[in-house]
Design a protein around this motif. Structure first.
Motif, mmCIF file in Angstrom:
data_model
loop_
_atom_site.group_PDB
_atom_site.id
_atom_site.type_symbol
_atom_site.label_atom_id
_atom_site.label_comp_id
_atom_site.label_asym_id
_atom_site.label_seq_id
_atom_site.Cartn_x
_atom_site.Cartn_y
_atom_site.Cartn_z
ATOM 1 N N LYS A 76 4.111 -12.558 -0.876
ATOM 2 C CA LYS A 76 3.501 -11.715 0.153
ATOM 3 C C LYS A 76 3.197 -10.315 -0.381
ATOM 4 N N ASN A 77 2.102 -9.754 0.085
ATOM 5 C CA ASN A 77 1.665 -8.386 -0.247
ATOM 6 C C ASN A 77 1.291 -8.270 -1.723
ATOM 7 N N PHE A 78 0.406 -9.131 -2.147
ATOM 8 C CA PHE A 78 -0.063 -9.135 -3.540
ATOM 9 C C PHE A 78 -1.163 -8.084 -3.700
ATOM 10 N N GLY A 79 -1.075 -7.280 -4.760
ATOM 11 C CA GLY A 79 -2.121 -6.303 -5.067
ATOM 12 C C GLY A 79 -1.971 -4.976 -4.358
ATOM 13 N N SER A 80 -0.759 -4.643 -3.961
ATOM 14 C CA SER A 80 -0.532 -3.347 -3.311
ATOM 15 C C SER A 80 -0.591 -2.224 -4.346
ATOM 16 N N GLY A 81 -0.457 -0.992 -3.887
ATOM 17 C CA GLY A 81 -0.457 0.133 -4.812
ATOM 18 C C GLY A 81 -1.834 0.729 -4.999
ATOM 19 N N SER A 82 -2.071 1.285 -6.181
ATOM 20 C CA SER A 82 -3.328 1.987 -6.450
ATOM 21 C C SER A 82 -4.513 1.033 -6.433
#
Length: 195
Positions: A76-82
């Motif tokens: 879950k929540n793949f590719g978060s961040g910048s």
């Protein structure tokens, strides 16, 4: 830059059952110096794939010979961040064409679609079934049908639908990025300008 045309992919999958995978983990900032989109796959998940002595981390899924394929299954929540687009470049350059998760960060999802990667959102329950299928048999096959917008676990026949923006679906089906799409419509654009 155009990409591979995407219709249907039938492939094994590489499991990455880790939640909150951010773009700095996907491609660390120190590898963002190149100006071409090539070579980023070598450093995909670099700090997880290799130890401080530059040796492969044996237990990391991408280093296990039993896992292969064009599908990456993340938590879950793949590719978060910048918002670095290089994360999508690295995934594509490594050879993945599909990333599956129960939730994607919006910016990553857009970058993926703009760079020839299909982000498939499934329910948490279906995601667990995919992981279970891979655990049971690392050679399990999965079918991703973009036209029908379905993801199928071939062994069980269980299938789920996914959504995609119609414009992005058209672009992926024809292997077009945004510039290619505009160029493909140059006659219609010229006709419109004359009006």
């Amino acid at each position: 830059m155009s990409y591979d045309k995407f219709t249907t992919i039938t492939s094994p999958a590489v499991p990455l059952p880790i939640e909150n995978v951010d773009t700095d983990q996907i491609i660390p900032a120190r590898f963002l110096k190149a100006v071409e989109r090539k070579g980023f796959g070598d450093n995909l998940f670099r700090d997880w794939r290799y130890d401080k002595n530059n040796q492969p981390v044996v237990d990391f899924p991408l280093n296990k010979e039993k896992y292969s394929g064009k599908i990456l299954v993340g938590g879950k929540n793949f590719g978060s961040g910048s918002s670095r687009e290089h994360a999508a470049w690295a995934i594509y350059d490594y050879g993945f064409r599909v990333v599956v998760s129960s939730f994607f960060a919006d910016i990553f999802q857009g970058n993926a679609l703009n760079n020839g990667i299909l982000p498939v959102v499934v329910s948490p329950e279906f995601l667990e079934k995919i992981f279970a299928s891979i655990k049971s048999d690392p050679n399990s096959l999965f079918e991703v049908d973009l036209q029908k917008q379905t993801f199928t676990i071939k062994a069980s026949g269980e299938s789920t639908g996914f959504t995609i923006n119609p414009y992005k679906k058209h672009c992926m089906t024809h292997g077009l990025d945004d510039i290619d799409y505009l160029i493909s419509m140059k006659e219609e654009i010229a006709a419109f300008e004359k009006k």
